[in-house]
Each structure stands twice: as C-alpha cells, then as structure tokens.
Design an enzyme around this catalytic site. Structure first.
Site, mmCIF file in Angstrom:
data_model
loop_
_atom_site.group_PDB
_atom_site.id
_atom_site.type_symbol
_atom_site.label_atom_id
_atom_site.label_comp_id
_atom_site.label_asym_id
_atom_site.label_seq_id
_atom_site.Cartn_x
_atom_site.Cartn_y
_atom_site.Cartn_z
ATOM 1 N N GLY A 35 71.870 -11.171 43.169
ATOM 2 C CA GLY A 35 70.819 -10.572 42.804
ATOM 3 C C GLY A 35 69.621 -11.249 43.386
ATOM 4 N N ASN A 77 65.410 -10.200 31.351
ATOM 5 C CA ASN A 77 66.545 -11.049 31.067
ATOM 6 C C ASN A 77 66.486 -11.898 29.751
ATOM 7 O OD1 ASN A 77 64.843 -11.882 33.274
ATOM 8 N ND2 ASN A 77 65.588 -14.013 32.898
ATOM 9 N N GLN A 137 69.706 -6.930 35.013
ATOM 10 C CA GLN A 137 69.979 -6.949 33.533
ATOM 11 C C GLN A 137 70.423 -5.683 33.157
ATOM 12 O OE1 GLN A 137 71.241 -9.460 31.934
ATOM 13 N NE2 GLN A 137 70.282 -11.168 33.288
ATOM 14 N N SER A 174 73.511 -7.299 40.315
ATOM 15 C CA SER A 174 74.265 -8.404 40.806
ATOM 16 C C SER A 174 75.577 -8.191 39.974
ATOM 17 C CB SER A 174 73.475 -9.630 39.943
ATOM 18 O OG SER A 174 74.388 -10.888 40.155
ATOM 19 N N GLY A 175 76.810 -8.780 40.818
ATOM 20 C CA GLY A 175 78.089 -8.573 40.314
ATOM 21 C C GLY A 175 78.509 -9.402 39.027
ATOM 22 N N HIS A 176 77.904 -10.706 38.647
ATOM 23 C CA HIS A 176 78.342 -11.426 37.882
ATOM 24 C C HIS A 176 77.761 -11.075 36.334
ATOM 25 C CE1 HIS A 176 75.184 -14.770 37.390
ATOM 26 N NE2 HIS A 176 74.601 -14.045 38.512
ATOM 27 N N THR A 196 79.698 -12.162 57.290
ATOM 28 C CA THR A 196 80.984 -11.648 56.824
ATOM 29 C C THR A 196 81.100 -11.032 55.448
ATOM 30 O OG1 THR A 196 82.114 -12.620 58.835
ATOM 31 C CG2 THR A 196 83.587 -11.911 57.092
ATOM 32 N N CYS A 225 62.580 -28.011 27.689
ATOM 33 C CA CYS A 225 63.853 -28.922 28.164
ATOM 34 C C CYS A 225 65.022 -28.062 28.712
ATOM 35 C CB CYS A 225 64.246 -29.476 26.515
ATOM 36 S SG CYS A 225 62.941 -30.931 26.192
#
Ligand SMILES: Cc1ncc(COP(=O)(O)O)c(C=O)c1O
Lengths: 405, 122
Positions: free
Chosen positions: A71, A151, A179, A199-201, A237, A327
């Site tokens: 993404g 997100n 998202q 985005s794939g994941h 590729t 943090c």
C-alpha cells in the site's frame, strides 16, 4: 495460553483458501509471466485472473489495476506520480491531517521540493468539513488525497461527496483505501475516484503485494523504472504468488462482504458497549456513530494510564492490540491522528486500538472484557495522575505534540 | 524488546504506592512525553528506610521506577545520590535505545525527592 488477535488493522492472517491457491506458484508454476515460453505462459493467465478479481472488488476494469509491492508504494506512486505528471498545471495538493504516514510523509517530501500542501483539519470526532475542502481548492490544485477509512479510529470519510467536489472542480482525486477495501463497499466509479490504493495483507492476502486503481486516461509518472511490466506502469518481475493470493482474497472479501460486516460489527459493538459499561473515565476516539466507522475498529483512551503499559499487560494475557502512545510509535510524540483530533495529550498517550477480524469469536470478546478492567485499575492505582487534585505539568522542551493547523 | 528483568519489574513492580507524611517527595517528567514519576522517601539517621513510587508511563518507566526503589532502600543519602539513570538501566540488563530519553527518569525522581528532603531538613 489463549491467543487473541485484535490487531487486524496492522495486518491479518493469510486466509486458508488464499494460501492454498498461491502455493503452486512457489512450486511447479514458478515461471516469469513476462516470458514467452511454457513456464511463463503457465502463470500469466493467473496474474490476469487476479487482476479481474481485484477489479471486481472495487468496481473498475481489470486494465485499470496495476500490481505493486504494498500500500505504501501505491500512495507514493499516486502522489509523486501526479505531482510530476501535472507539474505544469500546478503545485498544490490537498490532503488531511489524519492520513497514514505513506501519504503524510510523501506530501511532506513534496513540500520540501516546491509543492504546497494543505492539510485539512478534522473536528474532535475526526471528521472533515467538506466546505473547508472545497474552499481550499485553487487553480493550482492538482490533487485531492483523502483516505477512505482511517487506520487508527476506523472513521469512514465521505468519499462519494468528495468525489463530487473533485469532479466539479476538475481536480484529480486519490484515496488510500487500504483499510476500507474488504471491510466496507468500495466502488471507485460511484465515488468518482481517479486513483485508489489497496494492500494485500490488510484483507487476507500475504504481505508484499498491493494494487493501485488508475482510472483510464490518468497520466501518472512512473515510480519504478525498469522493465515493461504492468503495461509500462510499474517495473519489476511480478510477485506471482502474492498477486494470485491477492486476487483470491479480494474475491472472498467481495463474496462475504455483508456477512463479514455484520459478524465483526456485532463483536466490535459488544466490545465497545462492554468497555463503556465496565470501565469509568474512558474516551472513544473516532466518530460516536458506529455506522461512520469501520465495523471492526474501536479506539479508546483510558484516562490516567499510558498505552504501552496497557499493551504489555494485554500481551501477558495473550491479547494483541495496538496503541497511539509515543512509546509505541517509536517517536516522542503520540499519534498525529490523536493530535489532529485535539485529544488531550494524556488521553492520546493511552489511546488503544482494537481491530477485530472474522477469526475472532464472542468468547474472545468475553475474555478481553474480563481481563481488561483489572489491568486498567491496576495501572491507574500506580499512576500519580489518578485521584490527583492539582493539574499535571503539561510542557516539555524536548517534546511537542504535532498539531497541524 | 524488553529484558526479562524489565518485564519482571514491570509485571510485579516493587514498592508501589505513597508514603504518608514522607520526608521527601520528588516528581519528574511531564504528560506530553508520556512519563511522570513520583517518588516518596522515608529517611532516618540519613539512611533511606523506605521508598515508594507512582508512575504514569510505559513499561520502561514502570520498571525503572520499581528498580530505583529497590536500589535506594537501605542506602545513605550520599550513596543514593550516586545512583544514575544509567546505573538503573544497567541493573535491568539494559533498555531499548528509544527508551533512554523519556522513560529512564527514575534516578532523577529519586534525586528530586532527596533534594526535597534536604530542603526540609536544612
Ligand atoms: C491507511 C493505510 N494506508 C497505507 C498503509 C500501508 O500499507 P502497506 O503496509 O501495505 O505498505 C496502511 C498500513 O498500515 C494503512 O493502514
């Protein structure tokens, strides 16, 4: 130990059907789809099939889909590619103050290179004022970039209405739909979007694959130079197995869109109402109307305590969530999204995101609702801010909260 | 990311709380950084008899606070003044580099409490 994963906006597991479908492309079907011979021919059809599956999810033509590595690449490509292709037309970009860093930092990079960027403010619910957006458009504006859904908060932006404004003023419109895709309907034609990134994941495919929709006729300077893959729009590729997986994941997402929405929404609403009932002094971050948020996302601040400490305690119980605290962001500042929403700094440090997935169950939510209140109480009792009379010191020379106005 | 010692002090922090009518109280840090530490001392004959802490902060902040209380108890004021944020971090087998600025303030809080004690007993 029980393991409960509530961080699906960060990434999610590869769906079993997806894994099944992609494995042959690491084995016998190993060819390079650009090759002429049998090995290449064996896989080129698979890439084209995946292109159709991805196109179907967002309602465009397969020729308008270009496969990428992620993404972030898509956002970089859309914004830098537009900035360069339209540089004779203007140098002004409009975006929001709550974008993902892939958009935000790309815009900041362009600012250092002679472009002007307007970062639209959001209100305390994290929403945009579309009159501000329209008023920001000038004759130098070459791009409007607004994420489909956020997100951190899950807020869904009125992409169709923004599409209308963009069309009226003939300004190109990019949306980061990373998202949104797979969780809510994403129709790029209906919304009049010129560029959309997924985005794939984030939808059940592996990491390392993404796609951009480039509306037919949209001039975009390429980001990756080299080979002639993807009709000269993106060199490199093909990640064939990843692309095949992304195709199957998009097909499944489309098939099950309503069912999945209803399922995770019910669990999310259960978590939301449970926390509200069991824990005093909390703040919901995001739009109070759950219809205006992704069905799987809940972002809550717990007064007086810090987010990373909370996440560590969750982790000790097997619960995975994420936080907007400084943090965990790796910087000295809490999340810029919380800053943009003017969330008070202590509450920003404790903002905690639960992002559910279809693998979660009602028992998972019950477990979280059982473990969470005592953890919060324990940390509160350890906090010098809890039950304190005088106000806390709020300034530090070394730290500042970014608030883009 | 964190050492076992940090996780031990984080999940079972020693000496959490307040001391009523403490001989010295010190507070450092601030909300915008995300870390605030408050240390309470009871001192007798120049020896630190008891230390308690309250901390708002991340895992490292809580662990360093807990560790500094253990290190300070039983020490004379002068011995306690030799403790530094660095020695506290070392006693925890180290902290991630990103935590060294904000979250490693426990010795500073102790020194503030000692300063406060000295002001009262000047
Ligand atoms: C809204 C949004 N845009 C872009 C990205 C980046 O996607 P990727 O991890 O595929 O580069 C993410 C991932 O966190 C995201 O949530």
């Amino acid at each position: 130990m029980k393991k409960i994963y509530l961080d699906n906006n960060a990434t999610m597991p590869v769906k079993p059907e997806v894994l099944e479908a992609l494995l042959p492309f690491y084995r016998e079907q190993f060819g390079n789809p650009s090759s002429l011979h049998w090995a290449g021919r064996m896989v080129s059809g698979a890439v084209e099939k995946a292109r159709e599956q991805v196109a179907a999810l967002i309602n465009c033509s397969p020729a308008e889909i270009v496969f990428l590595s992620c993404g972030s690449e898509g956002d970089n490509f859309a914004i830098k590619g537009t900035a360069d292709a339209l540089k004779d037309k203007g140098n002004h970009i409009i975006t929001t103050s709550v974008e993902h860093p892939a958009v935000m930092e790309t815009c900041e990079f362009l600012e250092r290179n002679g472009y002007d960027v307007t970062y639209l403010k959001v209100d305390e619910d994290g929403m945009l004022n579309l009159a501000d957006l329209e008023a920001a458009i000038t004759d130098k504006t070459i791009l409007i970039s607004v994420m489909w859904a956020n997100n951190e908060t899950g807020n869904i932006y009125p992409i169709e209405e923004i599409g209308k404004i963009a069309k009226k003023h003939q300004v190109r419109f990019h949306t980061d739909a990373v998202q949104a895709a797979g969780k809510i309907p994403v129709d790029v034609q209906k919304a009049n979007v010129d560029l959309a990134v997924i985005s794939g994941h984030k939808l059940g495919a592996p990491k390392g694959v993404g796609a951009i929709y480039i509306r037919r006729g949209t001039r975009l300077t390429r980001l990756m130079h080299g080979g002639h893959q993807e009709r000269n729009r993106r060199a490199g590729t093909h990640n064939v197995a990843g692309i095949v997986g992304m195709g199957v994941a998009c097909e499944l997402a489309l098939q099950n869109l309503e069912e999945n929405y209803t399922y995770v929404r019910k669990l999310r609403d259960k978590l939301e109402s449970g926390i509200k009932e069991l824990v005093p002094e909390i703040k919901l971050n995001g739009h109070p109307n759950p219809d205006l948020r992704l069905p799987n996302t809940l972002n809550i601040s717990f007064a007086y305590i810090e987010g990373e400490a909370l996440l560590l305690h969750f982790d000790l119980k097997g619960i995975a969530a994420s936080s907007g605290s400084a943090c965990t962001s790796g910087s000295l500042e809490p999340s810029h999204v919380m800053g943009a929403m003017c969330v008070e700094v202590i509450l920003a440090h404790s903002s905690t995101r639960f992002s559910l997935g279809t693998d979660n169950t009602a028992e998972d939510i019950d477990f979280v609702l059982q473990e969470l209140p005592p953890i919060v109480q324990r940390l509160r009792e350890m906090s010098p801010l809890y039950n304190r009379d005088e106000l806390t010191p709020l300034s530090c020379d070394e730290c500042r909260i970014i608030r883009r106005i | 990311m964190y050492t076992d010692k940090v996780m031990d002090h984080f999940s079972n922090p020693r000496n959490v709380g307040e001391i009523e009518n403490a001989d010295g109280v010190g507070e450092v840090g601030n909300a915008s950084c995300g870390d605030i530490m408050k240390i309470y001392l009871r001192v007798e004959d120049n020896v630190i008899q008891d230390v308690k802490f309250k901390t708002f902060g991340c895992g490292a902040a809580i662990a360093t606070s807990s560790m500094v209380t253990e290190m300070a108890i039983g020490k004379t004021i002068d011995e306690a003044l030799v403790l530094t944020n660095q020695t506290v971090a070392e006693a925890l087998d180290g902290l991630p580099p990103a935590k060294m600025h904000c979250s490693n303030l426990a010795a500073d809080a102790l020194h503030e409490a000692i300063k406060n004690y000295k002001e009262h007993n000047a």
